[in-house]
Design a protein around this motif. Structure first.
Motif, mmCIF file in Angstrom:
data_model
loop_
_atom_site.group_PDB
_atom_site.id
_atom_site.type_symbol
_atom_site.label_atom_id
_atom_site.label_comp_id
_atom_site.label_asym_id
_atom_site.label_seq_id
_atom_site.Cartn_x
_atom_site.Cartn_y
_atom_site.Cartn_z
ATOM 1 N N VAL A 441 0.816 -1.218 0.000
ATOM 2 C CA VAL A 441 0.000 0.000 0.000
ATOM 3 C C VAL A 441 0.846 1.264 0.000
ATOM 4 N N ASP A 442 1.864 1.339 0.868
ATOM 5 C CA ASP A 442 2.626 2.588 0.998
ATOM 6 C C ASP A 442 3.309 2.965 -0.313
ATOM 7 N N LYS A 443 3.961 1.991 -0.952
ATOM 8 C CA LYS A 443 4.657 2.293 -2.216
ATOM 9 C C LYS A 443 3.673 2.665 -3.317
ATOM 10 N N ILE A 444 2.556 1.929 -3.373
ATOM 11 C CA ILE A 444 1.594 2.176 -4.451
ATOM 12 C C ILE A 444 0.854 3.495 -4.225
ATOM 13 N N ASP A 445 0.609 3.845 -2.961
ATOM 14 C CA ASP A 445 -0.011 5.150 -2.683
ATOM 15 C C ASP A 445 0.885 6.287 -3.160
ATOM 16 N N GLN A 446 2.196 6.144 -2.991
ATOM 17 C CA GLN A 446 3.120 7.179 -3.489
ATOM 18 C C GLN A 446 2.960 7.321 -5.000
ATOM 19 N N TRP A 447 2.897 6.182 -5.697
ATOM 20 C CA TRP A 447 2.742 6.218 -7.156
ATOM 21 C C TRP A 447 1.420 6.881 -7.535
ATOM 22 N N LYS A 448 0.353 6.543 -6.803
ATOM 23 C CA LYS A 448 -0.960 7.105 -7.148
ATOM 24 C C LYS A 448 -1.034 8.594 -6.816
ATOM 25 N N ASN A 449 -0.347 9.024 -5.753
ATOM 26 C CA ASN A 449 -0.319 10.463 -5.449
ATOM 27 C C ASN A 449 0.334 11.234 -6.585
ATOM 28 N N GLU A 450 1.313 10.618 -7.255
ATOM 29 C CA GLU A 450 2.006 11.284 -8.359
ATOM 30 C C GLU A 450 1.230 11.180 -9.670
ATOM 31 N N HIS A 451 0.593 10.019 -9.916
ATOM 32 C CA HIS A 451 0.025 9.764 -11.242
ATOM 33 C C HIS A 451 -1.496 9.847 -11.319
ATOM 34 N N VAL A 452 -2.182 9.760 -10.181
ATOM 35 C CA VAL A 452 -3.660 9.802 -10.220
ATOM 36 C C VAL A 452 -4.168 11.105 -9.609
ATOM 37 N N ALA A 453 -3.856 11.356 -8.327
ATOM 38 C CA ALA A 453 -4.287 12.589 -7.660
ATOM 39 C C ALA A 453 -3.436 12.791 -6.417
ATOM 40 N N PRO A 454 -3.068 14.041 -6.098
ATOM 41 C CA PRO A 454 -2.181 14.283 -4.952
ATOM 42 C C PRO A 454 -2.810 13.932 -3.604
#
Length: 591
Positions: A441-454
């Motif tokens: 979760v932590d790594k993927i949340d970082q990716w989603k904050n950058e690529h989906v929504a902050p």
């Protein structure tokens, strides 16, 4: 043939055959048993006595019959012609076996996994005199409209290109000759073989940090799996394991799918075999089978073949990973694979572990899952290949204390716990959000904050907190009734109900709702949480709870899942404006 590589049967016990006079045979060699030429594999050696796991029915075998070693370990054939294929647990092509033996496939019938007569158009990508090392791509074959098959220099081979051909050729014809450092010529064909019990080599393993987008809101939002990660779906009978795996095979953003039906009931495998060719791949508009390989090993087939089917599947998956593709492997189910281990262990009279499973159950499972990962492949181009492993577990009665479930949970990083209570309520996917987890979760949340929504992480955490608070509040409601709750707590229950019914519930048979892109997921989640945030502030300004529940826009929010992807952004913005206007109207009325 050396006479010591052949022996005689002295004992037959179900799928276990013991033969003596096998002095020159090696552990894990493939053998042919009796004049019926049944396929087996040596799994134990004591002096000249070999214990053989036979992958076909052994009825009628008796002492004194001949056993012949083929002098090589159980291997799979790798080359053009795998995609779209349907194989059994030891990579025999089922369509060709039916042509040879009819619908009731006789014992001892075999055929090469890859068609030797079919000609493929080989297009070289290296030139004479070019230096090549193991893993380098020397040319390509257009296998299907979706998959370009990349012909690689086999592991352990290097040299300079002495000659290379192009044009139509069979998999056994020499396409390239490599001049090795010792001056000898190595003839390369499009066909390779690899032992199934040995993982294929790579340069380095990388840490998975990108999500495998599956389009299933419950999975992608709360319990994501990384590309190159491992996940398990345990659950009781009828809770939807197979349907979830079908959804992942259809929608996960992988280039290649390897689906292993390991000991599944025949009708379930029939569904897969009938359904997959008709499914249209959403990204290309072509048949899903043009990027899928099926390994069908049903529960009425000899139990020993289940054990091999897992290794056959993962070796084929590694081969396509080595080309630089993203591959997903679905194993359904590892419980039935473990039953094969338990039966063979009992026949070998080994000391049993918990519930009769062998003591090495955990290490065998780990051997399978550790072959997943994101890797830098062999070769000079530095390409990245990805292999994601997802295994279903069928513990008796859904009991997660079952040894197979417990051993799996100690290995994998994602646990999607299926709940029969949710399944009976027709809630799909029936993943229980209170006991499932993902360690990515932590790594993927970082990716989603950058690529989906902050604000993705904030939204996701608030939504999960709401679902957990709902479970606690429902305990109170069962004891003293909903009227005893404060308006804010009742709003929490309403917002959590909207999360469950409008967001987590997904109709796999609906043309639109079956898949949600990351952007659609974010916008849907944001609107449900916007209702909760704005409603909480409105309650502070003395707006009545019953007015918040009756807002007309709530019906629009619940229908959002059925809005098409192409127009979803506009639809979501319109609903967001309506929500803000209707709550503002309530607040101004109270003022």
């Amino acid at each position: 043939m050396n006479k010591n590589s052949q022996g005689k049967i002295i004992k037959v016990s179900g799928p276990l055959v013991v033969a003596e006079e096998m002095r020159d045979a090696n552990l894990f060699d493939v053998v042919r048993v009796s004049d019926k030429r049944l396929i087996g594999e040596i799994i134990e050696m004591h002096g000249d006595r070999a214990s053989i796991q036979v992958y076909e029915e052994t009825a009628g075998l008796g002492p004194g019959e001949l056993v012949v070693s083929e002098g090589a370990p159980l291997s799979v054939e790798l080359g053009p012609g795998l995609i779209g294929g349907i194989f059994d647990g030891i990579q025999r092509p089922l369509d060709r076996l039916v042509q040879l033996a009819g619908n009731n496939i006789a014992r001892g019938v075999s055929a090469p996994a890859i068609d030797r007569a079919k000609r493929w158009h080989f297009a070289p990508s290296v030139a004479n005199g070019q230096a090549c090392i193991a893993g380098d791509i020397i040319g390509t074959v257009r296998e299907t409209s979706l998959v370009e098959h990349r012909i690689m220099v086999p592991p352990g081979v290097s040299g300079t290109v002495d000659s290379i051909r192009s044009g139509l050729m069979t998999v056994e014809e020499t396409v390239c000759q490599l001049r090795q450092p010792d001056g000898s010529l190595f003839p390369m064909t499009m066909l390779q073989k690899w032992p199934v019990r040995r993982g294929r080599p790579y340069q380095t393993k990388l840490s998975p940090d990108r999500p495998l987008v599956t389009g299933q809101r419950c999975i992608d939002t709360f319990f994501p799996v990384a590309r190159g990660g491992t996940a398990t779906i345990p659950g009781p009978f009828g809770s939807g394991k197979t349907v979830v795996q079908h959804q992942l095979a259809k929608w996960a953003d992988s280039d290649i799918v390897v689906y292993i039906g390991c000991g599944e009931r025949g009708n379930e495998m029939t569904d897969v075999l009938m359904e997959f060719p008709e499914i249209v791949d959403p990204r290309s508009g072509e048949s899903l089978m043009k990027r899928t390989i099926l390994i069908a090993n049903t529960s009425d087939m000899p139990v020993a073949a289940r054990e091999a089917s897992i290794y056959t599947g993962i070796t084929i998956a590694e081969y396509f990973r080595d080309m630089g593709y993203s591959v997903s492997i679905m194993a359904d189910s590892t419980s039935r694979w473990a039953e094969a281990l338990r039966e063979m262990s009992g026949r070998l009279e080994e000391m049993p572990g918990e519930e009769g499973y062998p003591a090495y159950l955990g290490s065998r499972l780990a051997n399978f899952y550790e072959r997943a990962g994101s890797v830098r492949c062999l070769g000079q181009d530095g390409r990245i290949g990805v292999l994601t492993a997802i295994g279903a577990v069928s513990p008796p009665g859904g009991d997660l204390s079952d040894p197979v479930a417990q051993a799996t949970l100690r290995i994998v990083k994602v646990f999607w716990g299926l709940d029969s209570a949710l399944a009976y309520k027709r809630h799909f996917p029936a993943i229980n959000w209170l006991n499932s987890y993902s360690l990515y979760v932590d790594k993927i949340d970082q990716w989603k904050n950058e690529h989906v929504a902050p604000d993705w992480t904030q939204l996701r955490n608030d939504a999960m907190r709401l679902l957990q608070e709902e479970a606690e509040l429902e305990e109170i409601v069962r004891l003293v009734g909903q009227d005893s709750l404060s308006p804010l707590d009742r709003l929490k229950l309403e917002a959590a109900r909207s999360l469950r019914e409008d967001y987590l519930h997904q109709d796999s048979f609906d043309e639109i709702d079956t898949y949600s892109s990351p952007d659609k997921q974010y916008r849907m989640l944001a609107l449900i949480m916007q209702y909760y945030y704005a409603g909480s502030k409105a309650l502070e300004q003395n707006v009545l709870f019953r007015d918040l529940v009756r807002l007309p826009v709530r019906d629009e929010i619940s229908r959002l899942k059925l809005a098409a992807e192409e127009t979803f952004a506009e639809t979501a913005e319109s609903v967001g404006r309506q929500l803000a206007e209707q709550i503002d109207a309530l607040q101004s009325r109270e003022v």
